[in-house]
Scaffold this active site. Structure first.
Site, PDB file in Angstrom:
ATOM      1  N   HIS A 135      57.991 -37.843  -4.273  1.00 38.23           N
ATOM      2  CA  HIS A 135      56.849 -37.941  -3.345  1.00 38.23           C
ATOM      3  C   HIS A 135      55.943 -36.739  -3.607  1.00 38.23           C
ATOM      4  O   HIS A 135      56.423 -35.672  -4.019  1.00 38.23           O
ATOM      5  CB  HIS A 135      57.410 -37.881  -1.920  1.00 38.23           C
ATOM      6  N   ASP A 212      64.946 -33.122  -1.295  1.00 37.75           N
ATOM      7  CA  ASP A 212      64.043 -33.812  -0.384  1.00 37.75           C
ATOM      8  C   ASP A 212      64.829 -35.003   0.172  1.00 37.75           C
ATOM      9  O   ASP A 212      64.993 -36.016  -0.505  1.00 37.75           O
ATOM     10  CB  ASP A 212      62.794 -34.271  -1.142  1.00 37.75           C
ATOM     11  N   GLN A 215      64.093 -39.512   2.845  1.00 33.40           N
ATOM     12  CA  GLN A 215      64.442 -40.942   2.857  1.00 33.40           C
ATOM     13  C   GLN A 215      65.939 -41.176   2.822  1.00 33.40           C
ATOM     14  O   GLN A 215      66.372 -42.327   2.724  1.00 33.40           O
ATOM     15  CB  GLN A 215      63.780 -41.662   1.670  1.00 33.40           C
ATOM     16  N   LYS A 238      61.108 -39.947  10.593  1.00 39.17           N
ATOM     17  CA  LYS A 238      61.673 -41.044   9.784  1.00 39.17           C
ATOM     18  C   LYS A 238      63.093 -41.376  10.229  1.00 39.17           C
ATOM     19  O   LYS A 238      63.726 -42.266   9.682  1.00 39.17           O
ATOM     20  CB  LYS A 238      61.660 -40.667   8.305  1.00 39.17           C
ATOM     21  N   CYS A 376      52.266 -42.232  -2.017  1.00 41.97           N
ATOM     22  CA  CYS A 376      52.321 -40.792  -2.307  1.00 41.97           C
ATOM     23  C   CYS A 376      53.260 -40.516  -3.475  1.00 41.97           C
ATOM     24  O   CYS A 376      54.009 -39.526  -3.475  1.00 41.97           O
ATOM     25  CB  CYS A 376      52.741 -39.974  -1.081  1.00 41.97           C
TER      26      CYS A 376
HETATM   27  N1  PMP Z   1      59.386 -36.918   0.800  1.00 42.95           N
HETATM   28  C1  PMP Z   1      59.601 -38.229   0.882  1.00 42.95           C
HETATM   29  C2  PMP Z   1      60.600 -38.868  -0.037  1.00 42.95           C
HETATM   30  C3  PMP Z   1      58.907 -38.987   1.818  1.00 42.95           C
HETATM   31  O1  PMP Z   1      59.115 -40.296   1.903  1.00 42.95           O
HETATM   32  C4  PMP Z   1      57.973 -38.342   2.669  1.00 42.95           C
HETATM   33  C5  PMP Z   1      57.161 -39.131   3.676  1.00 42.95           C
HETATM   34  N2  PMP Z   1      56.664 -40.337   3.212  1.00 42.95           N
HETATM   35  C6  PMP Z   1      57.803 -36.969   2.536  1.00 42.95           C
HETATM   36  C7  PMP Z   1      58.516 -36.280   1.598  1.00 42.95           C
HETATM   37  C8  PMP Z   1      56.839 -36.220   3.403  1.00 42.95           C
HETATM   38  O2  PMP Z   1      57.261 -36.275   4.738  1.00 42.95           O
HETATM   39  P1  PMP Z   1      56.312 -35.753   5.910  1.00 42.95           P
HETATM   40  O3  PMP Z   1      55.000 -36.412   5.703  1.00 42.95           O
HETATM   41  O4  PMP Z   1      57.025 -36.215   7.145  1.00 42.95           O
HETATM   42  O5  PMP Z   1      56.246 -34.282   5.800  1.00 42.95           O
END
Ligand code: PMP
Length: 418
Positions: A135, A212, A215, A238, A376
């Site tokens: 991401h 990270d 997910q 999430k 993203c």
């Molecule tokens: N890493 C991953 C794998 C994500 O799916 C996301 C959110 N889509 C993020 C980072 C960023 O999370 P946040 O916008 O809640 O900071």
């Protein structure tokens, strides 16, 4: 909440879905005259009543700032807030709650690491290793760090199936590698990465490891000791919690040695114009008034998850993901992007001849909420020669009927574009 056991499936459990779904007010609505089919949980999950009530309770009954007040309300709020730290530590099987830092989300947690220990450890000529399916939140902070420090960003490639290619890991991780930052589960295509193997290789070369887990935390049990990582980040929103809540877990000895990143109230021990001394971890990294209600809501979300159990959640979602892959494979014109060895959370696909945004817009007219775009993860889209996909993602409240509604709605898109 009830959880029913499948006596015919050894060790298997199934959720009492009707009860689970009844706990989510937002799911009980119609969109454009159709019942809402929410298939965008990877972007954010819906929130159970207990989370809404916990936040409301804070604002109605003991709204006050934390850590500073000596009055009753402040003591109550502080106790609730700090108790969530214990809950997060338990969730991650972390031995010490002081290793849990509250942030606004995964993005802030990763930036915190990049801007503190990242700046200390990464210098000119060094390397930071990420993967092809990160991401942007786990790309851009490292790219910024590399630009600033004169270091190089390297990337673990991804196969056509959507798995990371780990055969060349020994070549990718060398004594130049200072940080390895990897997503546990791809938000774009659902791959569950073998992060234990990557962490092991990184540690052998003395690199710091950052996971990270945005997910993965909502879908599976995590044990930071067993993983062997140095840092792990996730977002409360999430995992059925509120927006504005997030976590950075870090090895205590590293957090203790790290310099703070933001200065302000709450992160200090003493301040004079000549010198400031800092608070102990974790408060050293929590400058200013945090989103107290969100953290308290996160605590209620973790209670909700624990009551059902992540094993049961994983089993339920796996069944749905398998069903969705099988049913989407039957729809002519649908191409699923990525066939990873292990999948969690999400399925990405494209529909021949129709732009993903058009698919998403028409599905919305049918009440089906999916995500369409690059998720993203622009480099991963490029890897597959795409600019966008349609993504269906699942949560504890998702049901088989959601998959059927998705497939029916795609059939209707095909009729419109015939
Ligand atoms: N890493 C991953 C794998 C994500 O799916 C996301 C959110 N889509 C993020 C980072 C960023 O999370 P946040 O916008 O809640 O900071």
């Amino acid at each position: 909440m009830n959880r029913q056991s499948h006596t015919d499936e050894p060790g298997g459990t199934s959720l009492d879905l009707a009860t689970v779904r009844s706990l989510f007010p937002c799911l009980q609505q119609q969109i454009h005259g159709n019942p809402l089919v929410y298939l965008d949980s990877a972007a954010t999950t819906q929130k159970p009543i207990s989370v809404l009530e916990a936040m409301d309770g804070y604002y109605r009954e003991y709204c006050s700032n934390i850590h500073r007040g000596i009055h009753t309300l402040s003591e109550r709020a502080t106790a609730k807030y700090e108790d969530v730290r214990n809950k997060v530590a338990a969730l991650l099987r972390a031995p010490d709650p002081r290793s849990v830092v509250f942030t606004s989300g995964t993005t802030e947690a990763i930036n915190l690491v990049a801007r503190t220990i990242g700046r200390e450890r990464v210098g000119s000529g060094d390397e930071v290793l990420i993967s092809a399916m990160e991401h942007h939140a786990n790309i851009v902070p490292w790219q910024m760090l590399c630009e600033e420090q004169g270091a190089t960003l390297r990337v673990i490639p991804c196969s056509d199936e959507g798995d990371l290619i780990l055969d060349d890991l020994v070549d990718l991780i060398s004594e130049k590698t200072r940080i390895v930052a990897i997503g546990h589960v791809s938000n774009a295509i659902g791959t569950v990465n073998d992060i234990k193997r990557i962490i092991h290789s990184a540690r052998e070369m003395g690199a710091l490891t950052v996971v990270d887990a945005a997910q993965s935390v909502p879908h599976m049990n995590i044990d930071v000791e067993d993983l062997g990582c140095d840092f792990l980040a996730f977002s409360g929103h999430k995992v059925y919690g509120p927006t504005g809540s997030g976590v950075l877990w870090g090895r205590l000895e590293l957090l203790e040695a790290m310099k703070p990143w933001q200065g302000g109230g709450d992160m200090i021990r003493t301040v004079s114009f000549e010198k400031t001394t800092y608070a102990d971890v974790p408060l050293k990294f929590e400058a200013g008034t945090p989103d107290i209600a969100a953290v308290i809501g996160l605590g209620a979300a973790l209670d909700f998850v624990n009551e059902i159990g992540l094993d049961a959640i994983y089993a339920h979602e796996k069944e749905l993901l398998d069903e969705a892959v099988a049913k989407l494979d039957q729809v002519s014109g649908v191409q699923i992007v990525g066939r990873p060895n292990q999948r969690a959370s999400s399925i990405s696909f494209v529909l021949d001849g129709v732009h993903p945004h058009d698919v998403g817009t028409i599905l919305d007219q049918k009440g089906v909420a999916v995500r369409a775009g690059h998720h993203c993860a622009m480099p991963l889209m490029k890897r597959f020669g795409l600019v966008a996909t349609i993504r269906a993602s699942f949560g504890v409240y998702s049901e088989s009927e959601d998959v059927d509604s998705l497939v029916e709605a795609i059939d209707e898109v095909k009729v419109i574009f015939r």
